[in-house]
Motif scaffolding. Sequence first.
Motif, PDB file in Angstrom:
ATOM      1  N   ALA A  29       0.834  -1.202   0.000  1.00  0.00           N
ATOM      2  CA  ALA A  29       0.000   0.000   0.000  1.00  0.00           C
ATOM      3  C   ALA A  29       0.873   1.259   0.000  1.00  0.00           C
ATOM      4  O   ALA A  29       0.585   2.225  -0.713  1.00  0.00           O
ATOM      5  CB  ALA A  29      -0.940  -0.001   1.202  1.00  0.00           C
ATOM      6  N   GLU A  30       1.946   1.239   0.780  1.00  0.00           N
ATOM      7  CA  GLU A  30       2.861   2.381   0.815  1.00  0.00           C
ATOM      8  C   GLU A  30       3.549   2.565  -0.540  1.00  0.00           C
ATOM      9  O   GLU A  30       3.672   3.690  -1.041  1.00  0.00           O
ATOM     10  CB  GLU A  30       3.900   2.196   1.915  1.00  0.00           C
ATOM     11  N   ALA A  31       3.982   1.446  -1.128  1.00  0.00           N
ATOM     12  CA  ALA A  31       4.638   1.519  -2.434  1.00  0.00           C
ATOM     13  C   ALA A  31       3.660   2.038  -3.493  1.00  0.00           C
ATOM     14  O   ALA A  31       4.028   2.861  -4.343  1.00  0.00           O
ATOM     15  CB  ALA A  31       5.174   0.151  -2.833  1.00  0.00           C
ATOM     16  N   GLU A  32       2.418   1.580  -3.429  1.00  0.00           N
ATOM     17  CA  GLU A  32       1.400   2.039  -4.369  1.00  0.00           C
ATOM     18  C   GLU A  32       1.181   3.549  -4.234  1.00  0.00           C
ATOM     19  O   GLU A  32       1.100   4.266  -5.235  1.00  0.00           O
ATOM     20  CB  GLU A  32       0.090   1.287  -4.122  1.00  0.00           C
ATOM     21  N   GLN A  33       1.135   4.027  -2.999  1.00  0.00           N
ATOM     22  CA  GLN A  33       0.928   5.460  -2.778  1.00  0.00           C
ATOM     23  C   GLN A  33       2.104   6.266  -3.315  1.00  0.00           C
ATOM     24  O   GLN A  33       1.925   7.328  -3.908  1.00  0.00           O
ATOM     25  CB  GLN A  33       0.704   5.757  -1.290  1.00  0.00           C
ATOM     26  N   ARG A  34       3.326   5.756  -3.125  1.00  0.00           N
ATOM     27  CA  ARG A  34       4.509   6.451  -3.656  1.00  0.00           C
ATOM     28  C   ARG A  34       4.461   6.501  -5.179  1.00  0.00           C
ATOM     29  O   ARG A  34       4.783   7.521  -5.784  1.00  0.00           O
ATOM     30  CB  ARG A  34       5.788   5.767  -3.179  1.00  0.00           C
ATOM     31  N   ASP A  37       1.858   9.086  -6.182  1.00  0.00           N
ATOM     32  CA  ASP A  37       2.382  10.432  -5.962  1.00  0.00           C
ATOM     33  C   ASP A  37       3.396  10.819  -7.041  1.00  0.00           C
ATOM     34  O   ASP A  37       3.371  11.939  -7.558  1.00  0.00           O
ATOM     35  CB  ASP A  37       3.030  10.544  -4.577  1.00  0.00           C
ATOM     36  N   THR A  38       4.276   9.865  -7.384  1.00  0.00           N
ATOM     37  CA  THR A  38       5.288  10.130  -8.404  1.00  0.00           C
ATOM     38  C   THR A  38       4.644  10.371  -9.766  1.00  0.00           C
ATOM     39  O   THR A  38       5.009  11.310 -10.488  1.00  0.00           O
ATOM     40  CB  THR A  38       6.281   8.946  -8.492  1.00  0.00           C
ATOM     41  N   LEU A  39       3.668   9.541 -10.120  1.00  0.00           N
ATOM     42  CA  LEU A  39       2.984   9.715 -11.405  1.00  0.00           C
ATOM     43  C   LEU A  39       2.193  11.014 -11.449  1.00  0.00           C
ATOM     44  O   LEU A  39       2.172  11.704 -12.475  1.00  0.00           O
ATOM     45  CB  LEU A  39       2.063   8.521 -11.683  1.00  0.00           C
ATOM     46  N   THR A  40       1.541  11.347 -10.354  1.00  0.00           N
ATOM     47  CA  THR A  40       0.778  12.598 -10.298  1.00  0.00           C
ATOM     48  C   THR A  40       1.706  13.795 -10.510  1.00  0.00           C
ATOM     49  O   THR A  40       1.388  14.708 -11.269  1.00  0.00           O
ATOM     50  CB  THR A  40       0.045  12.722  -8.946  1.00  0.00           C
TER      51      THR A  40
END
Length: 94
Positions: A29-34, A37-40
Motif C-alpha cells: 500500500a505504501e509503495a502504491e501510494q509512492r 504520488d510520483t505519477l501525479t
Amino acid sequence: MDGQFVTKQDLAEAVAPLASKQDLADKLAEAEQRIIDTLTEAIRDAQTEMLRAFYSWARPVEMRLNRTDEIATRLSWIEERIAALERGKFPSAG
C-alpha cells in the motif's frame, strides 16, 4: 482437535504468517501510494511544460494577429478615402 491446550508460543507461531502478510500488504500500500504520488507529479510537470510551450508559441502569433488587425483597419480607411476620391468627393483644403 485432540483437546490439547494452545500455548502463547503456539498462538504466536500460528499468527506469525498472518502478521507478515499484513506487513506485506502495508508495504504494498505504501509503495502504491509512492507510485501514485510520483505519477501525479510527473503528469503535473508535463502539463506545466505543455502550457509553457503553448504560451511561448501563442504569444508571438497573437502579436502578429493584433498587428494584422491594425493593418487591416488602416487599409480599410485608405480604401474608403480612395473610394471617396473616385466619386469626386475631394477633401477640403482648409
